[in-house]
Design an enzyme around this catalytic site. Sequence first.
Site, PDB file in Angstrom:
ATOM      1  N   LYS A 139       0.821  -1.212   0.000  1.00  0.00           N
ATOM      2  CA  LYS A 139       0.000   0.000   0.000  1.00  0.00           C
ATOM      3  C   LYS A 139       0.859   1.266   0.000  1.00  0.00           C
ATOM      4  O   LYS A 139       0.571   2.234   0.689  1.00  0.00           O
ATOM      5  CB  LYS A 139      -0.938  -0.011   1.204  1.00  0.00           C
ATOM      6  CG  LYS A 139      -1.896  -1.193   1.198  1.00  0.00           C
ATOM      7  CD  LYS A 139      -2.872  -1.138   2.348  1.00  0.00           C
ATOM      8  CE  LYS A 139      -3.783  -2.316   2.408  1.00  0.00           C
ATOM      9  NZ  LYS A 139      -4.465  -2.673   1.192  1.00  0.00           N
ATOM     10  N   CYS A 140       1.907   1.253  -0.791  1.00  0.00           N
ATOM     11  CA  CYS A 140       2.880   2.340  -0.828  1.00  0.00           C
ATOM     12  C   CYS A 140       2.844   3.003  -2.206  1.00  0.00           C
ATOM     13  O   CYS A 140       2.501   2.373  -3.199  1.00  0.00           O
ATOM     14  CB  CYS A 140       4.277   1.750  -0.559  1.00  0.00           C
ATOM     15  SG  CYS A 140       5.640   2.916  -0.653  1.00  0.00           S
ATOM     16  N   GLY A 141       3.218   4.258  -2.268  1.00  0.00           N
ATOM     17  CA  GLY A 141       3.326   4.934  -3.554  1.00  0.00           C
ATOM     18  C   GLY A 141       4.346   4.279  -4.478  1.00  0.00           C
ATOM     19  O   GLY A 141       4.281   4.431  -5.696  1.00  0.00           O
ATOM     20  N   THR A 174       4.740   0.957  -4.618  1.00  0.00           N
ATOM     21  CA  THR A 174       4.307  -0.422  -4.879  1.00  0.00           C
ATOM     22  C   THR A 174       4.332  -0.784  -6.364  1.00  0.00           C
ATOM     23  O   THR A 174       4.694  -1.914  -6.702  1.00  0.00           O
ATOM     24  CB  THR A 174       2.907  -0.668  -4.275  1.00  0.00           C
ATOM     25  OG1 THR A 174       2.985  -0.438  -2.861  1.00  0.00           O
ATOM     26  CG2 THR A 174       2.413  -2.081  -4.524  1.00  0.00           C
TER      27      THR A 174
END
Length: 181
Positions: free
Chosen positions: A34-36, A38
């Site tokens: 759930k990371c920018g 990803t």
Amino acid sequence: MSVYTYDLETIRGEQQSMEQYKGKVLIVVNTASKCGFTPQYTDLQKLYEQYKEQGLEILGFPSNQFGEQEPGANSDVQSFCQLNYGVTFPLFAKTDVRDDSAHPLFKHLTETAPFNGFNTDSPSGKMLNAFLSEKLPHYLEGNSVKWNFTKFLIDREGNIVKRFESTDEPLDMKADIELLL
């Protein structure tokens, strides 16, 4: 000390020694769903497919230490990676990669390959540096992993060759990978 001295837990809960990767070129990367950053899974998978037959292995270590961006169970992580990004490279159990609780492998990686800052000429480097400076300035201290998708390139003898920060795109590693293959 070589990276081969460490034992790991796979995403399926099995114990595994890094010795199994002797003679391979490795990319060790901490990941999150759930990371920018990803979407880097896509290009990591491309690198894996392109160079696997020549001896490249990518080892993914999900971590929930950065903004709780990997909240699910190991089985959730594995499903997410396969369904959304077609990941076929090895994934390991959720792992702490910084601070006192960091897995010994990551302590070794960060001690051997120091943090040299983000490339603030790139928009993502400028953004991450500003975010950490404002919200989590202690993260910028020392050589620890700074955020998700920090990548370590390791040669066939287990030596750490280069560190790539979260803001470095996986495909930008191609020339360095090819030198080692």
